[in-house]
Design an enzyme around this catalytic site. Structure first.
Site, PDB file in Angstrom:
ATOM      1  N   TYR A 151       0.804  -1.192   0.022  1.00  0.00           N
ATOM      2  CA  TYR A 151       0.061   0.109   0.101  1.00  0.00           C
ATOM      3  C   TYR A 151       0.919   1.174  -0.121  1.00  0.00           C
ATOM      4  O   TYR A 151       1.537   1.405   0.879  1.00  0.00           O
ATOM      5  CB  TYR A 151      -1.046   0.028   1.188  1.00  0.00           C
ATOM      6  N   ASP A 234       9.405   3.073   1.380  1.00  0.00           N
ATOM      7  CA  ASP A 234       8.242   3.769   1.840  1.00  0.00           C
ATOM      8  C   ASP A 234       8.170   3.511   3.402  1.00  0.00           C
ATOM      9  O   ASP A 234       7.771   2.524   3.641  1.00  0.00           O
ATOM     10  CB  ASP A 234       6.894   2.883   1.129  1.00  0.00           C
ATOM     11  N   LYS A 262       2.537   9.997   8.607  1.00  0.00           N
ATOM     12  CA  LYS A 262       1.996   9.551   9.810  1.00  0.00           C
ATOM     13  C   LYS A 262       2.738  10.431  11.023  1.00  0.00           C
ATOM     14  O   LYS A 262       2.151  11.475  11.105  1.00  0.00           O
ATOM     15  CB  LYS A 262       2.350   7.997  10.039  1.00  0.00           C
TER      16      LYS A 262
END
Length: 421
Positions: A151, A234, A262
């Site tokens: 993702y 990532d 985040k």
């Protein structure tokens, strides 16, 4: 007729039900985030403090998700609130840079030596989008190689083969097998000189909270160098697994580019991408033909202030405490499953975990075992992701962990009893 579990949830959350119905008149599906929907509807939250949140009906939850891993200090941490309040009083956004974004950039660079230059975005999705664009521009190549189960956000390239993504875009993406060096070699055979970048989550989130083996990351580093592609890590989620992110603990492999999000926003919208100076200098507007990277709120001082306040709390000692708690939780879940011979297992790394209900479990006819576990835990006062993922935060105690283990084992045990009946 709804199942007993759904009926109990409906009875506890009438105001959330009403809000959901109101929302669907304006928002498809009742919200603006696909990942937070769960049948029959998600709880609508009113406030949060520490690890606790309260929905519109006054139900209290212990939050073991932290807005999908982003709230590593919990909700409304006093230092984050103070930093945000002070910045808002000075101004929330300007058509000009601020010192705060420089300070956040310096803090991140001090933790990730692979990042020689960095630029901010508003989300992890934007971060991966621009990292991929930078790689394509730098190499002059079109293809992206990414891994099954990955993702990387919601832009077209990383959602290849999805509805609404043109076939021409999907044709520019190669899917790679996770952890399989030989399989990777076969997948790229004959296309090596077309690959701009290989992108990987060193710790997959949606793929089941699985960490790549250091040897596999080393293989990818050598492969990318050999074929002239860039290696992108990532770390939007993985940055929370240690003081130097996943790249600091999984073999010390140095990527060409890293994407972040985040926790670097401290609960506010933020993302970033950075890496090698020669790659990132393509965005230097002092150069002719520089790559364009706009964004009204890129590096906005509110999110930067919140991110700085958060990172200042995340010392090596706090990371070690979070990892100890994560290890304790996974061990306790495993012990509970083994003691009662429950068909479930737990996985994860550092402060991230996931519970996997087994295939033999039986929920009500309205629910899958995974959705029944999620809904049952909400009724019990615990908030995880619908897929069973969770993340620890610094305010959590061992008692919180023990209570979660008891609740998970109870819900799994109830489904196993139905299967055995």
């Amino acid at each position: 007729m709804p199942s007993d579990l759904i009926a109990e949830y409906l009875a506890r959350t009438p105001r959330s039900a009403a809000m959901f119905e109101r929302a669907t008149a304006s928002l498809p599906g009742g919200s603006t985030r696909t990942t937070i929907f769960s049948a029959p509807y998600p709880p609508y939250m009113a406030r949060g403090a520490g690890i606790r949140t309260w929905d519109l009906d006054g139900n209290e939850y212990r939050d073991f998700l932290g807005n999908y891993t982003s709230l590593i200090l919990g909700h409304a941490h006093p230092d984050v609130v103070a930093a945000v309040e002070a910045q808002v009083r000075r101004g929330s956004a300007f058509a000009a840079p601020t010192e705060t974004e420089i300070e956040l950039a310096e803090e991140i660079r001090s933790r990730l030596p692979s990042i020689e230059r960095i630029r901010f975005t508003n989300s992890g999705t934007e971060a991966t989008m621009f990292a991929i664009r930078a790689a394509r521009a730098f190499t002059g190549r079109p293809l992206l190689a990414k891994f099954e189960g990955a993702y990387h956000g919601t832009h077209d390239t990383v959602l290849a083969w999805s509805p609404g993504v043109p076939d021409a875009t999907s044709a520019l993406v190669l899917e790679l097998p996770w952890g399989d060096a030989d399989g990777v070699q076969r997948a790229i055979a004959g296309r090596e000189r077309d690959i701009a970048a290989v992108i990987i989550e060193p710790v997959q989130g949606a793929g089941g909270v699985r960490a790549a083996e250091p040897e596999f990351l080393g293989f990818l580093r050598d492969l990318a160098t050999r074929i002239g592609a860039l290696l992108i890590f990532d770390e939007v989620i993985a940055f929370r697994v240690g003081p130097n992110g996943a790249q600091g603990r999984l073999g010390g492999v140095r990527p060409d580019l890293t994407t972040l999000g985040k926790i670097i926003g401290g609960g506010y919208p933020s993302g970033a991408f950075g890496g090698r100076r020669d790659v990132m200098d393509q965005f230097d507007q002092r150069r002719s033909g520089a790559l364009v990277h706009g964004g009204t709120f890129n590096g906005n001082p509110v999110a930067a202030a919140a991110g700085l306040a958060t990172l200042h709390h995340l010392t090596p000692e706090r990371f070690a405490d979070l990892e100890r708690m994560g290890d304790r939780l996974r061990a306790a879940l495993t012990a509970a499953f083994e003691a009662d011979r429950l068909d479930a297992h737990a996985g994860g790394i550092a402060s991230i975990f996931q519970v996997f209900p087994g295939s033999t479990l039986v929920a009500s006819e309205d629910l899958t075992p995974q959705s029944a576990l999620f809904l049952g835990l909400l009724v019990d006062g615990f908030h995880l992701a619908p897929r069973g993922m969770g993340a620890l935060s610094t305010p959590m105690t061992e008692a919180d962990l023990d209570d979660l283990v008891q609740a998970v084992a109870g819900r799994i045990g109830a489904m196993q009893a139905v299967a055995a009946a």
